[in-house]
Scaffold this motif. Sequence first.
Motif, PDB file in Angstrom:
ATOM      1  N   ASP A  90       0.651  -1.442   0.277  1.00 38.82           N
ATOM      2  CA  ASP A  90       0.045  -0.322   0.268  1.00 38.82           C
ATOM      3  C   ASP A  90       1.141   1.590  -0.248  1.00 38.82           C
ATOM      4  OD1 ASP A  90      -2.152   2.109   0.336  1.00 38.82           O
ATOM      5  OD2 ASP A  90      -2.461   1.787   2.299  1.00 38.82           O
ATOM      6  N   LEU A  91       1.192   1.953  -1.059  1.00 36.76           N
ATOM      7  CA  LEU A  91       1.988   3.348  -1.614  1.00 36.76           C
ATOM      8  C   LEU A  91       1.581   3.919  -0.612  1.00 36.76           C
ATOM      9  CD1 LEU A  91       2.118   3.080  -5.090  1.00 36.76           C
ATOM     10  CD2 LEU A  91       4.316   2.033  -2.925  1.00 36.76           C
ATOM     11  N   GLU A  92       0.351   4.434   0.058  1.00 35.12           N
ATOM     12  CA  GLU A  92      -0.802   5.021   0.575  1.00 35.12           C
ATOM     13  C   GLU A  92      -0.799   6.492   0.523  1.00 35.12           C
ATOM     14  OE1 GLU A  92       1.410   4.974   4.254  1.00 35.12           O
ATOM     15  OE2 GLU A  92       1.195   3.365   4.784  1.00 35.12           O
ATOM     16  N   ALA A  93      -0.295   6.338  -1.541  1.00 28.25           N
ATOM     17  CA  ALA A  93      -0.909   7.678  -1.844  1.00 28.25           C
ATOM     18  C   ALA A  93      -0.716   7.393  -3.058  1.00 28.25           C
ATOM     19  CB  ALA A  93      -0.168   9.016  -1.866  1.00 28.25           C
ATOM     20  N   GLN A  94      -1.341   8.070  -4.115  1.00 21.97           N
ATOM     21  CA  GLN A  94      -1.968   7.351  -5.948  1.00 21.97           C
ATOM     22  C   GLN A  94      -0.154   7.961  -6.563  1.00 21.97           C
ATOM     23  OE1 GLN A  94      -5.403   6.377  -7.371  1.00 21.97           O
ATOM     24  NE2 GLN A  94      -5.592   5.984  -5.953  1.00 21.97           N
ATOM     25  N   PRO A  95       1.166   7.454  -6.356  1.00 19.17           N
ATOM     26  CA  PRO A  95       1.836   8.441  -7.086  1.00 19.17           C
ATOM     27  C   PRO A  95       2.382   7.800  -8.728  1.00 19.17           C
ATOM     28  CG  PRO A  95       2.625   6.487  -5.825  1.00 19.17           C
ATOM     29  CD  PRO A  95       1.518   6.347  -5.903  1.00 19.17           C
ATOM     30  N   ILE A  96       2.621   8.617  -9.819  1.00 14.95           N
ATOM     31  CA  ILE A  96       3.336   7.583 -10.695  1.00 14.95           C
ATOM     32  C   ILE A  96       4.172   6.706 -10.792  1.00 14.95           C
ATOM     33  CG2 ILE A  96       4.121   8.142 -13.053  1.00 14.95           C
ATOM     34  CD1 ILE A  96       2.927  10.813 -13.100  1.00 14.95           C
ATOM     35  N   ILE A  97       4.251   5.572 -10.878  1.00 12.77           N
ATOM     36  CA  ILE A  97       4.742   4.302 -10.923  1.00 12.77           C
ATOM     37  C   ILE A  97       5.880   4.400 -12.439  1.00 12.77           C
ATOM     38  CG2 ILE A  97       5.875   2.507 -10.667  1.00 12.77           C
ATOM     39  CD1 ILE A  97       2.029   2.646  -8.769  1.00 12.77           C
ATOM     40  N   HIS A  98       6.840   4.644 -11.383  1.00 14.65           N
ATOM     41  CA  HIS A  98       7.871   4.361 -12.461  1.00 14.65           C
ATOM     42  C   HIS A  98       8.271   2.974 -12.797  1.00 14.65           C
ATOM     43  CE1 HIS A  98      11.884   4.698 -15.411  1.00 14.65           C
ATOM     44  NE2 HIS A  98      11.508   6.515 -14.879  1.00 14.65           N
ATOM     45  N   THR A  99       9.293   2.160 -11.964  1.00 17.47           N
ATOM     46  CA  THR A  99      10.448   1.068 -12.093  1.00 17.47           C
ATOM     47  C   THR A  99       9.210   0.143 -10.761  1.00 17.47           C
ATOM     48  OG1 THR A  99      11.416   2.258 -13.107  1.00 17.47           O
ATOM     49  CG2 THR A  99      12.574  -0.129 -11.597  1.00 17.47           C
ATOM     50  N   VAL A 100       9.792  -1.190 -11.171  1.00 21.15           N
ATOM     51  CA  VAL A 100       9.412  -2.167  -9.250  1.00 21.15           C
ATOM     52  C   VAL A 100      10.611  -2.812  -9.676  1.00 21.15           C
ATOM     53  CG1 VAL A 100       8.101  -3.608  -8.508  1.00 21.15           C
ATOM     54  CG2 VAL A 100       6.835  -1.563  -9.440  1.00 21.15           C
ATOM     55  N   VAL A 101      11.762  -3.190  -8.194  1.00 21.95           N
ATOM     56  CA  VAL A 101      12.488  -4.267  -8.676  1.00 21.95           C
ATOM     57  C   VAL A 101      12.041  -5.476  -7.437  1.00 21.95           C
ATOM     58  CG1 VAL A 101      14.581  -4.191  -8.006  1.00 21.95           C
ATOM     59  CG2 VAL A 101      13.992  -2.172  -9.239  1.00 21.95           C
ATOM     60  N   VAL A 102      12.324  -6.354  -7.775  1.00 18.68           N
ATOM     61  CA  VAL A 102      12.142  -7.637  -7.146  1.00 18.68           C
ATOM     62  C   VAL A 102      13.372  -8.312  -6.572  1.00 18.68           C
ATOM     63  CG1 VAL A 102      11.103  -8.680  -8.471  1.00 18.68           C
ATOM     64  CG2 VAL A 102      10.681  -9.116  -6.195  1.00 18.68           C
ATOM     65  N   LEU A 103      13.738  -9.002  -5.774  1.00 18.30           N
ATOM     66  CA  LEU A 103      15.123  -9.575  -5.303  1.00 18.30           C
ATOM     67  C   LEU A 103      14.310 -10.559  -5.219  1.00 18.30           C
ATOM     68  CD1 LEU A 103      18.207 -10.293  -5.662  1.00 18.30           C
ATOM     69  CD2 LEU A 103      18.510  -9.944  -3.691  1.00 18.30           C
ATOM     70  N   PRO A 104      13.791 -11.980  -6.119  1.00 12.47           N
ATOM     71  CA  PRO A 104      13.607 -13.259  -5.986  1.00 12.47           C
ATOM     72  C   PRO A 104      14.392 -13.977  -4.863  1.00 12.47           C
ATOM     73  CG  PRO A 104      13.279 -12.446  -7.945  1.00 12.47           C
ATOM     74  CD  PRO A 104      14.210 -11.630  -7.690  1.00 12.47           C
TER      75      PRO A 104
END
Length: 186
Positions: A90-104
Amino acid sequence: MYHHGIYGAIRIIKRSLEDGMCELRGVGLGEHKTSLVFEPLTLTEVSRGKTVMSSKAYRSQFRATAAIDDSNETFYSNDGQSLQPWWVLDLEAQPIIHTVVVLPVYHHTGRFNDIGVFVGSSLPNDSNFTTWQMLGHYTGPYTESEGHVSFTCTSDITGQYVAFQRISATSQKLEMKDVKIYVKVP
């Protein structure tokens, strides 16, 4: 100076960098254009300290918050009972999302595979996040040599929630060491 690319050649007559702005002027910049101005992209990481929800964790030490605790020694792992395990921030706001990075988490059976990354503005009633806008899809299976896996938006996507969910129905676990969300700063 010439730049060759997908759309042919551009002859750069003038280039300048002032106050963090890059301006290119020249031939081949498109119809009725004499210049293009590029502004620097400013991103900020927003996942730390936010609320997370998930499919039931395998044990308490594998809780959902382990994926955003700044440690690659801990990780989130669901209990293996959900056919489409999920994890939501939950980002608690509605920003413009650019990149999501995950380390599986690497597992020799290739557990991290067929994972969708979704963005939405309200939580679904049924834990099905695949109806949200898809930011990206990872086919997998994940190999340790890949390191972090990045999903970068090709257009502006806004939303309060970012979800990881397995697309196919399987009992393979969803396991993540680290998740970071980068948003555009206005």
